[in-house]
Design an enzyme around this catalytic site. Sequence first.
Site, PDB file in Angstrom:
ATOM      1  N   LYS A 199      26.486  99.481   7.042  1.00 54.66           N
ATOM      2  CA  LYS A 199      27.575 100.011   7.868  1.00 54.66           C
ATOM      3  C   LYS A 199      27.073 100.451   9.242  1.00 54.66           C
ATOM      4  O   LYS A 199      27.637 100.087  10.274  1.00 54.66           O
ATOM      5  CB  LYS A 199      28.226 101.195   7.159  1.00 54.66           C
ATOM      6  CG  LYS A 199      29.161 102.045   8.024  1.00 54.66           C
ATOM      7  CD  LYS A 199      29.647 103.256   7.272  1.00 54.66           C
ATOM      8  CE  LYS A 199      30.540 104.143   8.144  1.00 54.66           C
ATOM      9  NZ  LYS A 199      29.748 105.033   9.021  1.00 54.66           N
ATOM     10  N   ASN A 200      26.018 101.244   9.277  1.00 53.47           N
ATOM     11  CA  ASN A 200      25.564 101.815  10.550  1.00 53.47           C
ATOM     12  C   ASN A 200      25.033 100.740  11.491  1.00 53.47           C
ATOM     13  O   ASN A 200      25.177 100.848  12.715  1.00 53.47           O
ATOM     14  CB  ASN A 200      24.502 102.885  10.302  1.00 53.47           C
ATOM     15  CG  ASN A 200      25.092 104.126   9.644  1.00 53.47           C
ATOM     16  OD1 ASN A 200      26.291 104.353   9.694  1.00 53.47           O
ATOM     17  ND2 ASN A 200      24.244 104.923   9.004  1.00 53.47           N
ATOM     18  N   ARG A 202      34.199 107.260  14.883  1.00 52.15           N
ATOM     19  CA  ARG A 202      33.069 107.754  15.672  1.00 52.15           C
ATOM     20  C   ARG A 202      32.260 106.605  16.280  1.00 52.15           C
ATOM     21  O   ARG A 202      31.747 106.716  17.397  1.00 52.15           O
ATOM     22  CB  ARG A 202      32.168 108.630  14.800  1.00 52.15           C
ATOM     23  CG  ARG A 202      31.055 109.265  15.627  1.00 52.15           C
ATOM     24  CD  ARG A 202      30.319 110.371  14.923  1.00 52.15           C
ATOM     25  NE  ARG A 202      29.341 110.956  15.820  1.00 52.15           N
ATOM     26  CZ  ARG A 202      29.592 111.845  16.749  1.00 52.15           C
ATOM     27  NH1 ARG A 202      30.811 112.281  16.913  1.00 52.15           N
ATOM     28  NH2 ARG A 202      28.636 112.316  17.540  1.00 52.15           N
ATOM     29  N   ASP A 255      33.171 111.713  10.272  1.00 54.15           N
ATOM     30  CA  ASP A 255      32.977 112.718   9.235  1.00 54.15           C
ATOM     31  C   ASP A 255      33.022 114.130   9.800  1.00 54.15           C
ATOM     32  O   ASP A 255      32.567 114.387  10.914  1.00 54.15           O
ATOM     33  CB  ASP A 255      31.605 112.528   8.563  1.00 54.15           C
ATOM     34  CG  ASP A 255      31.593 111.345   7.632  1.00 54.15           C
ATOM     35  OD1 ASP A 255      32.654 111.049   7.052  1.00 54.15           O
ATOM     36  OD2 ASP A 255      30.532 110.720   7.489  1.00 54.15           O
ATOM     37  N   ASP A 263      21.583 110.766   5.434  1.00 59.11           N
ATOM     38  CA  ASP A 263      22.727 110.215   4.712  1.00 59.11           C
ATOM     39  C   ASP A 263      22.513 110.167   3.200  1.00 59.11           C
ATOM     40  O   ASP A 263      23.475 109.980   2.449  1.00 59.11           O
ATOM     41  CB  ASP A 263      23.044 108.803   5.214  1.00 59.11           C
ATOM     42  CG  ASP A 263      23.777 108.813   6.548  1.00 59.11           C
ATOM     43  OD1 ASP A 263      24.293 109.877   6.927  1.00 59.11           O
ATOM     44  OD2 ASP A 263      23.834 107.765   7.203  1.00 59.11           O
ATOM     45  N   MET A 288      19.849 118.400   9.904  1.00 59.95           N
ATOM     46  CA  MET A 288      20.535 117.797  11.041  1.00 59.95           C
ATOM     47  C   MET A 288      22.022 118.145  11.149  1.00 59.95           C
ATOM     48  O   MET A 288      22.574 118.155  12.243  1.00 59.95           O
ATOM     49  CB  MET A 288      20.344 116.276  11.003  1.00 59.95           C
ATOM     50  CG  MET A 288      18.875 115.878  11.133  1.00 59.95           C
ATOM     51  SD  MET A 288      18.572 114.116  10.978  1.00 59.95           S
ATOM     52  CE  MET A 288      19.269 113.512  12.507  1.00 59.95           C
TER      53      MET A 288
END
Length: 437
Positions: free
Chosen positions: A22-23, A97, A121, A321, A343
Amino acid sequence: MGTFQIEGGHQLQGKIQPQGAKNEALQILCAVLLTSEEVRINNIPDIIDVNKLIGLLENLGVKIQKLGKGSYIFKSDALNLDYLQSEQFKKDGSGLRGSIMIVGPLLSRFGKGYIPKPGGDKIGRRRLDTHFEGFINLGASFRYNKEERFYGVEAPNGLKGKYMLLEEASVTGTANIVMAAVMAEGTTTIYNAACEPYLQQLCKMLNSMGAKIGGVGSNLLVIEGVTELGGCEHTILPDMIEIGSWIGLAAMTKSEITITNVRWEMLGLIPTTFKKLGITIERRGDDIFIPAHNDGYEVQSFIDGSIMNISDAPWPGFTPDLLSIILVVATQARGSVLIHQKMFESRLFFVDKLIDMGAKIILCDPHRATVIGHDFHSSLKATTMTSPDIRAGISLLIAALSAKGTSTIHNIEQIDRGYEDIEARLKSIGAKIERIA
């Protein structure tokens, strides 16, 4: 609001193929804006966030041809830049985002880029300063309309390469600056650049399009600007977050699962970190084999005997993640572990749902939680819960699959944002899960 009903407490078995990352997909899709030539991308995951971005690109005027499952051709030769000033764009961009990464390519190619404040998110503050400070360093002017929550950058005279030291090694920030710099005049040097596999993949793709990016895989990127980029073909990596999710699922449900075609060389510390919880991970070619942990798994301790501490860090450190998955897996481990989420200050707030299921977790503060494992002496209890974000959502789903009884998870659109056709894939290995509209 969609709902899953899960009958937990069953062992699973079989093979599962991870989706495309996905990223990485969000970055790669934005890069098609850098050229008027055709770009073919393979292994694109069919998930909400990615499909939203494809829709945004189409509204911008990108010609899109679907060739088959996960394979598309994109051509950005006749973009409608007026769309960037429309109400529809404000709606499309604010719901995702990843939309922030269209700004760099548009600024590079057309001298201007705009974006509404993007969504995503709700896991704490996620600043965009790195993106815009990078653009300003390259010579762009910046403006922000507080009333409309709208960002803009413009460089009518073009961008000029410059040395910059990033305040944080932001993955999306680095990607955006790289895409802006590839056609800037002169040389751009980016120190403290992110070096995640997603960013490496983006740089390799851009180089195949004619960019000149050196230092790929390190935190020091040197980019020699070129006048134009051409087309290419690119294949997206398997999603390492999904791979980690399936490792956690196998351990929690005492299941024998093979995760196929994982690209081991790109997994970094993921296998090592799960092994710290006592999980057996076998490499079989390019597959991961997880045997059934019928006797449970035991948390390691440090050399001096102190409690295991697992924390996130920029690559090649452990990805944030997967900390939610690690936390859930630790609830049934033998031993205790301190989870330190450095983070994002709100990412551990879903633990109250696990506590309701019977997990022994002490939330020390917004960033740290201590987990005392059950060692499977008592199972988690089925319950009703709501998914707050993608990663917490999949973690709660794993918890529900391990819990005896029937659990209900609402707001599963959050899970769908990051996981493709998840109930069918879980059913294929024996999970009892149903989607209720």
